[in-house]
Write an enzyme that holds these catalytic residues in place. Structure first.
Site, PDB file in Angstrom:
ATOM      1  N   GLU A 110       0.814  -1.214   0.000  1.00 14.87           N
ATOM      2  CA  GLU A 110       0.000   0.000   0.000  1.00 14.87           C
ATOM      3  C   GLU A 110       0.848   1.264   0.000  1.00 14.87           C
ATOM      4  O   GLU A 110       0.784   2.065   0.924  1.00 14.87           O
ATOM      5  CB  GLU A 110      -0.948   0.015   1.207  1.00 14.87           C
ATOM      6  CG  GLU A 110      -2.037  -1.008   1.090  1.00 14.87           C
ATOM      7  CD  GLU A 110      -3.206  -0.770   2.034  1.00 14.87           C
ATOM      8  OE1 GLU A 110      -3.239   0.259   2.731  1.00 14.87           O
ATOM      9  OE2 GLU A 110      -4.104  -1.621   2.060  1.00 14.87           O
ATOM     10  N   GLU A 139      -4.635  -8.631   1.058  1.00 15.25           N
ATOM     11  CA  GLU A 139      -5.396  -8.313   2.279  1.00 15.25           C
ATOM     12  C   GLU A 139      -6.881  -8.428   1.954  1.00 15.25           C
ATOM     13  O   GLU A 139      -7.337  -7.915   0.929  1.00 15.25           O
ATOM     14  CB  GLU A 139      -5.076  -6.912   2.814  1.00 15.25           C
ATOM     15  CG  GLU A 139      -3.728  -6.836   3.492  1.00 15.25           C
ATOM     16  CD  GLU A 139      -3.375  -5.453   4.048  1.00 15.25           C
ATOM     17  OE1 GLU A 139      -4.290  -4.726   4.499  1.00 15.25           O
ATOM     18  OE2 GLU A 139      -2.178  -5.123   4.001  1.00 15.25           O
TER      19      GLU A 139
END
Ligand code: GAL
Length: 956
Positions: free
Chosen positions: A443, A518
């Site tokens: 991220e 995720e």
């Protein structure tokens, strides 16, 4: 040999092969490699982030510049007096020992460390160790598996280096700095003022430390690399060894690579002769060995082989190094997902940070194993090391137990620092068969959707493959799909598909591999079935957090339905400290886990277990203690992989329902105390059940050890579950009693937890040390040592001069026969509850010491060295006390020398309070560690009004 045995075998291997001679072995060779644990017998104290006077004066002494070797001063100096510091063993995390504070960082679990706590954000570690004279000539290095963070290391006052990251392993060559045949002091300063991640990270030397001794001609650290190619019934194993000649002469040698199975049987061997290395050079030596009918490493049978690399010179072994590895194949397919040994495996993964209840980031190795076993029991087959390389023992546990791994780099970037971090991660970890993928980052919002991100990712990916082309490269991406990183990465990692169209990306990039790095991010408190925003407790029924995320079930259904997605990693397996989304203080632990921070399952665990394992699962929620809600509707759910589940309340059927694949079942049930029962049917046959019963109030504590026999090695642990039962022996799921613990025998408690995200109870009860400095000495010259009035407690010394004003030269020696030094020191009001010790240092050639007028040391000679005096409480009082030292002067040996002006310090040791912890929804956890001796550990647990419970653990 089972895989666990293999681990012990490895230890034994090192123990045996580290002996200088191998008695009883056919091979009469001197094998010099030693890999010695440096975990025990450290001294620890907190320093200070910016005040040198509280940071043991490091960096303040004459010529304590970085540009002067051997001038490490203050606590970095070998002469520094650390007798007052706390004795500890590694791994150690000082963050977990601190209290909680709203001024701490929420994302890090609100421990009282970090920017707002300069007095608790620097930790010093010192260890004194002996290096035998016979080691002279060896190549000796000190290796740290990881120190959080910004560590500075000195050996014998020599600066060795700074490692900014708390997640890298690093090693320093200390061969030339050592005192051979004498004491050596290693000093480490760690500083946690600045954070790396957005989650709890611990503080200090939270991983192992090793002393490595080898010949100058040796196999480099992490210098072996084993890969295999499996064809039909054989495996071609490519074994590369990087050999280093750190000698000042050219060395000629041969390399033998031998593959040994788990029973120690040689399967293949290859020798390369005629090798030569010039001084300070290294070389990769490659061998290809064939293993017939190889036993493959897999999730179900994680079979480990061993490569033994031997360096020989003129018939003498100069090094021998064992590398555990597994023979297996991995393959991604853009349409079908992931294959292990040619067999399709859907990735059922979890993300995890590295901390555990009670111990923070300092996990004993056996706790790594406990955590991996816990995850496996849910059907989890893959572990993402979010968001940093883990401790090597975590990977060892994954190798031994059969858990696939994504090993993740900490920071994306292509500057030399970042690329070097990637390189170090891969070199260190590349032989673990569990690792299937290197993740270059997570991220990176600033770049993931743009061209910079695409460039950086492409370069990092190519760089990673240049070191290891046998793994797949991934990056975890939260946004910008269709642009940036997602256009270049081999295995696209989706973080949360609720906001992404994976089908579209797959259509656009049909050859790209993909998985969910995720998914989930659901938030729940274990054992809670009604939200209580005031108490910051969230229901354990599966539900999505908000529109950015799916529920667990929605998420898994998305992945289960799409073969092109290799699988997914739930955020997260375990709860971890910090990131207590959606709450703030006083929540200190995350709510994301499938199991809580102790490893106690939340109900989500059973949802996944239903669809992630082949075992029959029938799990009912909630509990059935709803006193006061009689007649009201309660939401009842069943997690199961049965075709049908029937629900019964007090033996009356409430209907049978058909289970949808990857789904769950629900009923609204009017509450009536008694028994709620779920019966599972497969093909019409009853195959399983779950029963929840209304309980009475708790009457007894219950203890259950996860292992009843542990090793008597000072490291092994057993994890003990604490519960409370009612008079019918039913576990009370709502019990909140505070349980007190006492322990006897060769074991100690190293931490407690209960999985309550809002608990501010201590995790550890450790002794507290208060160091009382003796400063501002005054002095008066006298004629002889044997003075009486000047040493009296109430003597008025107001007119005396500050001590050591005059240079201690020969002239001074001729003039002054003896000196009385006096100072006041302050004892706290509660000093009598502590043990008080005066650690003296000589400020005279001969000195007598008086505390409040009473002589405690008589005419101590300088040659007697430092002394230690236990000070009885009757000698002291709260407030100002007096120390007087009468001494004959110490004189400087030459003009640039200095004399000791430090009389020593007073240490107060407050014993730790006994361990206790509240139950949270019926559970607490105690972690007990062996103290090293064989015997029986007896742990007792009691609570007012409850019958005590005792558990016995043998240590062998
Ligand atoms: C992700 C992040 C994780 C964790 C998670 C919580 O954005 O990668 O580290 O913070 O969110 O939902």
């Amino acid at each position: 040999m089972k895989s666990t045995h293999f681990f012990y075998f490895l230890i034994l291997f090192f123990a045996v092969f580290s002996e200088p001679t191998m008695a009883g072995n056919k091979e009469p060779l001197a094998v010099k490699r030693e890999h010695l644990s440096m975990d025990n017998d450290w001294r620890f104290a907190l320093g200070h982030a910016y005040d040198p006077s509280k940071d043991f004066y490091n960096g303040t002494g004459g010529f304590s510049y970085l540009a002067k070797t051997g001038y490490g001063d203050g606590a970095a100096s070998p002469e520094f007096d650390d007798r007052g510091w706390r004795k500890i063993n590694l791994p150690h995390d000082w963050a977990v020992e601190q209290p909680f504070s709203p001024k701490g960082t929420l994302s890090h679990g609100s421990k009282a460390i970090g920017r707002n706590f300069p007095e608790a954000s620097v930790g010093w570690y010192r260890k004194t160790f002996v290096v035998p004279a016979a080691d002279l000539g060896k190549h000796i290095s000190i290796a740290f598996d990881g120190v959080f963070r910004n560590s500075i290391v000195w050996i014998n006052g020599h600066y060795l280096g700074t490692e900014p990251s708390g997640y890298n392993s690093f090693e320093y060559d200390i061969s030339e700095y050592l005192n051979y045949g004498g004491n050596n002091v290693i000093a480490v300063r760690a500083d946690v003022t600045i954070e790396e991640g957005w989650f709890y990270e611990g503080a200090g030397i939270y991983r192992h430390v090793w002393l490595n001794k080898t010949d100058q001609l040796h196999i480099a650290t992490n210098g072996t690399f084993v890969t295999s190619q499996v064809k039909n019934n054989t495996a071609d194993v490519t074994a590369t060894a990087n050999i280093v000649n750190a000698d000042k002469e050219t060395r000629s040698f041969s390399i033998t690579q031998t593959i040994v199975d788990a029973d120690g049987k040689t399967l293949a061997t290859n020798k390369v002769t005629g090798l030569t290395l010039k001084p300070f050079s290294s070389q990769d030596v490659k061998s290809i060995l064939t293993v017939n009918d190889p036993r493959l490493w897999s999730i179900e049978t994680p079979y480990l082989h061993r490569l033994v690399t031997t360096v020989e010179e003129n018939g003498t072994v100069t090094d021998r190094y064992a590398t555990a590895f597994g023979i297996r194949t991995i393959r991604f397919d853009a349409n079908e997902g992931f294959f292990l040994n040619g067999k399709h495996v859907k990735i059922k993964g979890t993300n995890n940070h590295q901390d555990h209840a009670g111990v923070g980031a300092a996990l004993p190795d056996a706790l790594q194993e406990f955590r991996i076993r816990t995850l496996k029991s849910m059907g989890c087959n893959a572990y993402r090391c979010s968001h940093n390389p883990p401790t090597p023992e975590l990977l060892d546990a994954c190798d031994r137990l059969g858990m696939l791994v994504i090993d993740e780099n900490r920071l994306m970037g292509v500057a030399s620092t970042e690329l070097n971090d990637v390189k170090r991660m891969i070199l260190r970890d590349r032989n673990h068969p569990s690792i299937i993928s290197w993740s270059i980052g997570n991220e990176e919002w600033g770049i993931e959707g743009n061209i910079t991100g695409a460039r950086i990712a492409a370069t990092m990916q190519a760089f990673a493959k240049s070191i290891d082309s046998s793994r797949y490269i991934t990056a975890a991406i939260s946004g910008g799909i269709g642009n940036g990183i997602s256009t270049v990465i081999d295995v696209l990692g989706y973080n949360y598909v609720a906001t992404k169209n994976t089908d579209e990306q797959h259509k656009k990039y049909p050859n790209q591999f993909s998985w969910g790095t995720e998914e989930g991010s659901t938030v729940a408190s274990r054992g809670i079935y009604e939200d209580d925003m005031g108490k910051q407790q969230l229901v354990a029924y599966d539900r999505k957090q908000n529109d950015f995320f799916y529920s667990l079930e929605q998420g898994w259904k998305h992945y289960a339905a799409r073969p092109y997605l290799a699988g997914m990693f739930i955020w997260s397996g375990f709860d971890y400290r910090g990131e207590p989304t959606p709450f703030g203080w006083p929540s200190v632990v995350s709510y994301f886990g499938m199991v809580d921070a102790c490893g106690f399952p939340k109900d989500d665990y059973y949802y996944l277990k239903s669809w992630w394992t082949d075992q029959t699962v029938v799990h009912l929620l909630p509990h059935w203690n709803w006193q006061g809600k009689e007649g009201q509707e309660i939401r009842v759910c069943a997690y199961s992989n049965c075709d049908e589940v029937e629900l019964l309340l007090n033996k009356k059927s409430l209907g049978k329902k058909t289970m949808e694949p990857n789904g769950h079942l629900e009923w609204q049930v009017k509450y009536q105390p008694g028994t709620l029962e779920a019966i599972g049917y497969k093909k019409g046959v009853r195959v399983g059940q779950d029963v929840v019963k209304t309980t009475l109030l708790p009457t007894q504590v219950k203890l259950l050890a996860d292992r009843q026999v542990i090793k008597a090695d000072g490291r092994d642990i057993t994890v003990i579950t604490v519960q409370a039962t009612d008079k019918n022996k039913l576990n009370v799921p709502t019990a909140e009693n505070e349980i007190g613990f006492s322990i006897n025998g060769p074991g100690k408690i190293i931490g407690v937890g209960n999985g309550n995200q809002t608990s501010l109870e201590p995790d550890q009860y450790v002794e507290q040390i208060n160091l009382v400095n003796i400063s501002n000495l005054k002095e008066k010259f006298v004629e002889e040592l044997n003075v009486k009035t000047e040493v009296a407690a109430d003597y008025d010394d107001t007119g005396w001069q500050a001590a050591f004003k005059d240079t201690r030269d020969d002239e001074f020696g001729r003039k002054v026969k003896a000196i009385v030094y006096r100072a006041g020191f302050t004892m706290p009001a509660d000093f009598a509850t502590a043990t008080t010790t005066f650690f003296s240092k000589n400020i005279g050639k001969l000195q007598s010491i008086y505390i409040n007028g009473k002589e405690i040391g008589h005419e101590i000679k300088e040659s007697d060295g430092k002394q230690e005096f236990k000070l009885d409480a009757s000698l002291l009082h709260p407030g100002t006390n007096t120390i007087a030292i009468v001494a004959t002067p110490l004189l400087k040996a030459n003009i640039w020398a200095s004399v000791n002006t430090d009389p020593g310090l007073i240490q107060l040791v407050y014993p730790p309070a006994p361990y206790k912890r509240k139950l949270f929804n019926g559970y607490a956890q105690v972690i007990v560690q062996s103290t090293g001796q064989p015997g029986t550990i007896i742990l007792k647990a009691g609570s007012p009004g409850l019958k005590e419970s005792v558990v016995e653990i043998s240590t062998k």
